[in-house]
Design a protein around this motif. Structure first.
Motif, mmCIF file in Angstrom:
data_model
loop_
_atom_site.group_PDB
_atom_site.id
_atom_site.type_symbol
_atom_site.label_atom_id
_atom_site.label_comp_id
_atom_site.label_asym_id
_atom_site.label_seq_id
_atom_site.Cartn_x
_atom_site.Cartn_y
_atom_site.Cartn_z
ATOM 1 N N UNK A 1 0.860 -1.174 0.000
ATOM 2 C CA UNK A 1 0.000 0.000 0.000
ATOM 3 C C UNK A 1 0.899 1.227 0.000
ATOM 4 N N UNK A 2 0.429 2.290 -0.643
ATOM 5 C CA UNK A 2 1.277 3.462 -0.844
ATOM 6 C C UNK A 2 0.664 4.676 -0.160
ATOM 7 N N UNK A 3 1.518 5.411 0.538
ATOM 8 C CA UNK A 3 1.131 6.651 1.212
ATOM 9 C C UNK A 3 2.131 7.716 0.776
ATOM 10 N N UNK A 4 1.858 8.335 -0.379
ATOM 11 C CA UNK A 4 2.808 9.292 -0.928
ATOM 12 C C UNK A 4 4.130 8.597 -1.220
ATOM 13 N N UNK A 5 5.226 9.106 -0.670
ATOM 14 C CA UNK A 5 6.532 8.526 -0.956
ATOM 15 C C UNK A 5 6.872 7.288 -0.119
ATOM 16 N N UNK A 6 5.936 6.846 0.714
ATOM 17 C CA UNK A 6 6.178 5.696 1.588
ATOM 18 C C UNK A 6 5.379 4.496 1.089
ATOM 19 N N UNK A 7 6.084 3.397 0.827
ATOM 20 C CA UNK A 7 5.431 2.130 0.509
ATOM 21 C C UNK A 7 5.353 1.295 1.776
ATOM 22 N N UNK A 8 4.194 0.737 2.038
ATOM 23 C CA UNK A 8 3.997 -0.143 3.189
ATOM 24 C C UNK A 8 3.820 -1.571 2.684
ATOM 25 N N UNK A 9 4.700 -2.461 3.100
ATOM 26 C CA UNK A 9 4.537 -3.876 2.788
ATOM 27 C C UNK A 9 3.855 -4.511 3.996
ATOM 28 N N UNK A 10 2.600 -4.907 3.799
ATOM 29 C CA UNK A 10 1.763 -5.389 4.893
ATOM 30 C C UNK A 10 1.752 -6.911 4.928
ATOM 31 N N UNK A 11 1.995 -7.453 6.117
ATOM 32 C CA UNK A 11 1.930 -8.898 6.349
ATOM 33 C C UNK A 11 0.530 -9.201 6.859
ATOM 34 N N UNK B 1 10.539 2.282 2.369
ATOM 35 C CA UNK B 1 9.656 1.123 2.516
ATOM 36 C C UNK B 1 9.531 0.766 3.990
ATOM 37 N N UNK B 2 8.296 0.566 4.434
ATOM 38 C CA UNK B 2 8.009 0.116 5.794
ATOM 39 C C UNK B 2 7.403 -1.277 5.725
ATOM 40 N N UNK B 3 7.912 -2.192 6.531
ATOM 41 C CA UNK B 3 7.321 -3.523 6.651
ATOM 42 C C UNK B 3 6.628 -3.605 8.005
ATOM 43 N N UNK B 4 5.367 -4.038 7.999
ATOM 44 C CA UNK B 4 4.570 -4.029 9.233
ATOM 45 C C UNK B 4 3.426 -5.024 9.116
ATOM 46 N N UNK B 5 2.763 -5.277 10.221
ATOM 47 C CA UNK B 5 1.570 -6.108 10.207
ATOM 48 C C UNK B 5 0.407 -5.333 9.615
ATOM 49 N N UNK B 6 -0.462 -6.047 8.910
ATOM 50 C CA UNK B 6 -1.666 -5.411 8.384
ATOM 51 C C UNK B 6 -2.643 -5.040 9.494
ATOM 52 N N UNK B 7 -2.492 -5.667 10.650
ATOM 53 C CA UNK B 7 -3.377 -5.391 11.781
ATOM 54 C C UNK B 7 -2.675 -4.444 12.745
ATOM 55 N N UNK B 8 -3.159 -3.211 12.911
ATOM 56 C CA UNK B 8 -2.517 -2.302 13.855
ATOM 57 C C UNK B 8 -2.435 -2.922 15.249
ATOM 58 N N UNK B 9 -1.263 -2.898 15.811
ATOM 59 C CA UNK B 9 -1.052 -3.460 17.136
ATOM 60 C C UNK B 9 -0.882 -4.962 17.154
ATOM 61 N N UNK B 10 -0.916 -5.604 15.984
ATOM 62 C CA UNK B 10 -0.878 -7.059 15.935
ATOM 63 C C UNK B 10 0.526 -7.626 15.860
ATOM 64 N N UNK B 11 0.593 -8.950 15.831
ATOM 65 C CA UNK B 11 1.856 -9.659 15.694
ATOM 66 C C UNK B 11 2.553 -9.219 14.406
ATOM 67 N N UNK B 12 3.849 -8.945 14.486
ATOM 68 C CA UNK B 12 4.617 -8.613 13.286
ATOM 69 C C UNK B 12 4.757 -9.855 12.421
ATOM 70 N N UNK B 13 5.346 -10.898 12.966
ATOM 71 C CA UNK B 13 5.475 -12.163 12.236
ATOM 72 C C UNK B 13 5.973 -13.223 13.203
ATOM 73 N N UNK B 14 5.270 -14.362 13.247
ATOM 74 C CA UNK B 14 5.649 -15.461 14.142
ATOM 75 C C UNK B 14 6.740 -16.337 13.542
#
Length: 252
Positions: A6-16, A49-62
């Motif tokens: 997902x893109x927010x201006x110059x920041x790309x978010x790679x959502x898990x 580029x930011x890598x993060x969980x698709x769920x705010x406050x959720x697990x990043x990656x198990x």
């Protein structure tokens, strides 16, 4: 899709986005990630580029999907392909020309921690926890990832994490150098990155990677990169902004 951009201006978010499996990576996700990294890199509007969980406050990656690995534990070809896919993600992510930030809000374990340490910077909330657990599973962490970890925290802390498989809270992770910042959002850090010259960041990032890969002195290429910067528009803009006591408007 379990991974998406997902893109927010110059920041790309790679959502898990595999929340029902605590964002564990299966083979399909490992195979898909290099293409998403390349898509972000190739977009001229994207600066970071930011890598993060698709769920705010959720697990990043198990981590890697252990159940999937168990299903294929006797299939040597599958295991080799899986390891190759993981290694490619880690190699491509660690060398992506864009500056990368892992934003960790919950657990970041095993292969998930590997993804975070392959990023340039890590921002964690105070609810984040970090651990690398091969010793509890009877498996071995990839050498490339062991190097990434050792580069960040030093050999003693790397061995502590790998030998015990214990979980570190955000404060302890920051204390040993695994996390650069504890914050509720990466926005402040991203704003600082976006205010700098994209050309400077891109080349300095590659210089740091050269140092981590063992280079200790300049060569013809690094000397040329240093000299060329003075001929570029970003230097002209940065110098003019400095002289004019204003914020620079870099275009990279």
């Amino acid at each position: 899709m379990n991974l998406r951009l997902e893109f927010d201006g110059p920041v790309a978010h790679l959502l898990i986005d595999r929340l029902d499996k605590r964002n564990a990576f299966n083979m399909a996700m490992w195979e898909a990630m290099p293409g998403l990294l390349e898509q972000a890199r190739a977009d001229p509007a994207v600066r970071t580029l930011v890598i993060r969980s698709a769920q705010p406050g959720g697990v990043f990656c198990a981590g890697a999907d252990i159940k999937e690995m168990l299903l294929h534990k006797d299939d040597g070809a599958w295991l080799a392909a899986n390891q190759a896919a993981i290694n490619r993600v880690q190699h491509d992510l660690a060398r992506l020309t864009l500056p990368t930030v892992a934003f960790v809000e919950g657990d970041c374990v095993g292969g998930g921690c590997g993804i975070a340490i392959a990023c340039d910077l890590r921002v964690a909330t105070d609810k984040a926890r970090f651990g690398i657990t091969p010793g509890k599973l009877g498996i071995v962490y990839p050498l490339h990832d062991v190097k990434l970890l050792t580069d960040l925290v030093g050999p003693g802390q790397a061995k502590r994490m790998l030998f015990t498989g214990g979980l570190l809270d955000a404060a302890e992770a920051q204390r040993i150098g695994l996390v650069e910042m504890i914050a509720d959002s990466p926005r402040g850090l991203l704003n600082d990155i976006l205010s700098a010259s994209p050309h400077s960041i891109r080349e300095i990032k590659m210089f740091v990677r050269r140092v981590l890969d063992g280079q200790t002195g300049d060569d013809d290429q690094t000397l040329a990169i240093f000299t060329d910067a003075f001929m570029r528009g970003d230097f002209a803009e940065g110098a003019a902004a400095f002289a004019g006591k204003r914020k620079p408007d870099f275009n990279g």
